[in-house]
Design an enzyme around this catalytic site. Sequence first.
Site, PDB file in Angstrom:
ATOM      1  N   ARG A 282       0.790  -1.107   0.126  1.00 27.97           N
ATOM      2  CA  ARG A 282      -0.025  -0.216   0.089  1.00 27.97           C
ATOM      3  C   ARG A 282       0.891   1.185   0.019  1.00 27.97           C
ATOM      4  O   ARG A 282       1.698   1.501   1.038  1.00 27.97           O
ATOM      5  CB  ARG A 282      -0.985  -0.232   1.183  1.00 27.97           C
ATOM      6  CG  ARG A 282      -1.187   1.361   2.106  1.00 27.97           C
ATOM      7  CD  ARG A 282      -2.252   0.803   3.002  1.00 27.97           C
ATOM      8  NE  ARG A 282      -2.023   0.488   4.398  1.00 27.97           N
ATOM      9  CZ  ARG A 282      -0.906   0.980   5.166  1.00 27.97           C
ATOM     10  NH1 ARG A 282      -0.524   2.198   4.998  1.00 27.97           N
ATOM     11  NH2 ARG A 282      -0.905   0.566   6.320  1.00 27.97           N
ATOM     12  N   HIS A 286      -2.744   4.150   5.641  1.00 29.83           N
ATOM     13  CA  HIS A 286      -3.927   3.188   5.763  1.00 29.83           C
ATOM     14  C   HIS A 286      -5.180   3.779   5.376  1.00 29.83           C
ATOM     15  O   HIS A 286      -5.947   3.488   4.880  1.00 29.83           O
ATOM     16  CB  HIS A 286      -3.871   2.676   7.219  1.00 29.83           C
ATOM     17  CG  HIS A 286      -5.116   2.068   7.506  1.00 29.83           C
ATOM     18  ND1 HIS A 286      -5.338   0.582   7.148  1.00 29.83           N
ATOM     19  CD2 HIS A 286      -6.278   2.134   8.199  1.00 29.83           C
ATOM     20  CE1 HIS A 286      -6.425   0.163   7.376  1.00 29.83           C
ATOM     21  NE2 HIS A 286      -7.015   1.147   8.112  1.00 29.83           N
ATOM     22  N   TYR A 295       5.627   4.553  11.180  1.00 31.07           N
ATOM     23  CA  TYR A 295       6.039   3.183  11.376  1.00 31.07           C
ATOM     24  C   TYR A 295       6.706   2.504  10.114  1.00 31.07           C
ATOM     25  O   TYR A 295       6.815   1.227  10.168  1.00 31.07           O
ATOM     26  CB  TYR A 295       4.602   2.297  11.747  1.00 31.07           C
ATOM     27  CG  TYR A 295       3.419   2.489  10.886  1.00 31.07           C
ATOM     28  CD1 TYR A 295       3.370   1.797   9.429  1.00 31.07           C
ATOM     29  CD2 TYR A 295       2.371   3.476  11.071  1.00 31.07           C
ATOM     30  CE1 TYR A 295       2.288   2.013   8.593  1.00 31.07           C
ATOM     31  CE2 TYR A 295       1.389   3.415  10.040  1.00 31.07           C
ATOM     32  CZ  TYR A 295       1.441   2.915   8.837  1.00 31.07           C
ATOM     33  OH  TYR A 295       0.273   3.009   8.291  1.00 31.07           O
TER      34      TYR A 295
END
Length: 388
Positions: A282, A286, A295
């Site tokens: 991705r 998110h 992260y």
Amino acid sequence: MTTTPQAARRASPRKRRPVTPTAPDPTVGLLPQNDPVRLLDPDGTLLPARADYPEPSVEALREMYRRMVVGRRFDAQATALTKQGRLAVYPSSRGQEACQVGGVLALRYDDWVFPTYRESMALTARGIDPVEVLTLLRGDWHCGYDPARQRTAPQCTPLATQCVHAAGLAYGESYQGRDTVALVYIGDGATSEGDFHEGVNFAAVFKAPVVYFVQNNRYAISVPLSRQTAAPSLAHKGVGYGVPSEQVDGNDPMAVLAVLTRAVAHARAGKGPFLVEAHTYRMEAHTNADDATRYRDADEVEAWRDRDPVARLETYLRGRDVLDDAAVAEIAEQAETYAARLRERMNGQPTVDPLSLFDHVYAEPTAQLVEQREQVRAELAAAAEGDA
Ligand SMILES: Cc1ncc(C[n+]2csc(CCOP(=O)(O)OP(=O)(O)O)c2C)c(N)n1
Ligand SMILES: [Mg+2]
């Protein structure tokens, strides 16, 4: 009289144990290949032909390219709409175009799709009106489109619940003598959920024609794959249920289409479910409510940019002389028109009344629901007063 052990053994030979034939290995044909199937190199070069996965036709690949380009533009437009407050939230699938489009192209028009919140691109690629597809993400209480007419379940936010819905629907279809297939989109993280395991197990036992298509984009929000599973691959999860599985390079459009086409044919032939794990990434956060820089580092994202599925297919099709500058420009133009029309129509949509969320939960609302509705109403009124 002393004797050597060898001499003693010669004097009274031990009886040989009868040789039992080796039991057939129950995992044969179930385990995925060690390396994800790949037909096109990241630079668009065609790899040697393989007997297990024949190349899809160039016509199919050209159409796949067109839908991927339009899909990517749709995705960028939806992301922009969140910034303008037109959508409450949008989970982008940029970088996952080969999976989004490959999943729907492998199906027949009367097959079923069971999507998650990340599949807006897949649903528009299936031909569903983009305004309808984005209805849920605007905060409305319904999914926007007619699931029965579109043969597409509502986009599922509770992780993995679509796995059991699909098993039931597909079993029902085959029970009634129809050869329709259900394709489930699911993320890597959601394969840790109980519903994934229950759905796959039920489908396997009752030979329900379901293709479980795991888009392993390496994260479940901020949780990396390494903290999600100790399995050698997510595809390996099929073997315990007796489900044949395969891994595929999810950024290789040709391989995704070839692997899913075979998986769908397997299910349609009455052989039960099939599990496919696509290795992809991705590219965006998110959702617009997430900050991915907290992260994962920029180098990782850059490395995946070099494996872009749209560029990979474009290079291949140009090399095959089925795509040139004029055709690329024409498809880009189609994508622009699609996005502009979506923008216009979304801007014309009335604002969703948050209280409508409570209208259709039960025919007779429960006391708790009435209380919650009142709480939201009071909060909205206080916010409106603060604005004034
Ligand atoms: C049952 C359930 N638990 C938790 C959540 C919160 N949640 C929403 S998305 C998500 C991560 C899912 O990751 P993955 O399955 O890899 O799909 P991706 O978002 O990467 O496409 C989580 C934990 C949820 N929606 N449903
Ligand atoms: Mg994921």
